[in-house]
Design a protein around this motif. Structure first.
Motif: not given
Length: 263
Positions: A155-176
């Motif tokens: 895929r050409d392009g896209g926004c990379y989102g950096h998130v803090d680990g080591p846990r994975f994210n909640t649904k609310a965080e991903i919606r944001m």
């Protein structure tokens, strides 16, 4: 030309890396392990974020030391790769993305400190990094050509989102993050992008989708599927890098943006 390559989960060494010599490089931010050698016909400096056996989790990666070591060993460009969770449901799992934007609003390192090489008041070279886009266009082009020459979907392009680990994210965080236009997330490449920019080294980031982030689909990606795709990612990433490196050498990319300095 010397090319830095930073790899992450699943890719702890480069295949067909000739004359590979691991070296501990002392920097003002502590030591970093750099493996020097020849890859795809080029002088390459390889950094394994997590080290062999995934010794370091994402919150233990020494970003400042890694980028400072690449700078000090003469890297003229850096290619980063990361496995990531797709936030955009249209991204098929097992495919590649060459990002063109960044969401790293916190701009902090894993220890909570500000993500910067400019850590001391009055330090020579202190500046604000000013840019329109964070990733190098010539390096992005090289990665896209490399993936296509390797016969891979990219895929050409896209926004990379950096998130803090080591846990994975909640649904609310991903919606944001989805509301902000983030395409995919992982836990390490935000600091690398910023620090490479401050160091004046062009940088580009290649992602490989291993799962859908929490809530993107009605049913979560099974952990077994996530692990399977992480296990398959090194082949696609290495093939892309090997094909991209000659294009990087021909492109001779320059630094991204400008620096508003005070010396």
């Amino acid at each position: 030309m010397r090319i830095g390559i930073i790899t992450g989960s699943g890719t702890y060494a480069l295949p067909d890396f000739e004359d590979a010599r691991p070296t501990e490089v002392a920097t003002e931010f502590g030591p970093a392990t750099i493996t020097e050698g020849r890859f795809a016909g080029a002088d390459v400096l390889h950094v394994s974020r997590h080290l062999a056996g995934h010794a370091r989790l994402s919150h233990q990666v020494t970003h400042q030391a890694n980028i400072a070591a690449l700078r000090d060993r003469g890297a003229d460009a850096i290619l980063g790769v990361t496995v990531c969770g797709a936030v955009d449901a249209t991204v098929p799992l097992g495919t590649l993305m060459v990002f063109d934007d960044l969401h790293f609003l916190a701009n902090r390192l894993p220890d909570g400190s500000i993500c910067t090489l400019h850590t001391e008041p009055g330090r020579p070279g202190r500046s604000h990094w000013v840019y329109e886009e964070p990733f190098s266009a010539p390096l992005r082009g090289a990665l896209l050509l490399g993936a296509r020459e390797a016969g891979l979907v990219v895929r050409d392009g896209g926004c990379y989102g950096h998130v803090d680990g080591p846990r994975f994210n909640t649904k609310a965080e991903i919606r944001m993050l989805a509301a902000c236009g983030v395409t995919a997330v992982s836990q390490t490449a935000g600091p690398e992008t910023v620090l490479a920019g401050e160091a004046g080294i062009p940088f580009a980031l290649l992602g490989y989708a291993t799962d859908y982030a929490n809530g993107v689909q009605d049913e979560a990606t099974p952990v077994a599927e996530l692990m399977r795709l992480i296990g398959e990612s090194p082949v696609a990433l290495a093939a892309t890098l090997a094909a991209a490196v000659p294009h990087v050498q021909r492109a001779q990319p320059g630094p991204v943006g400008t620096h508003l300095g005070f010396d």
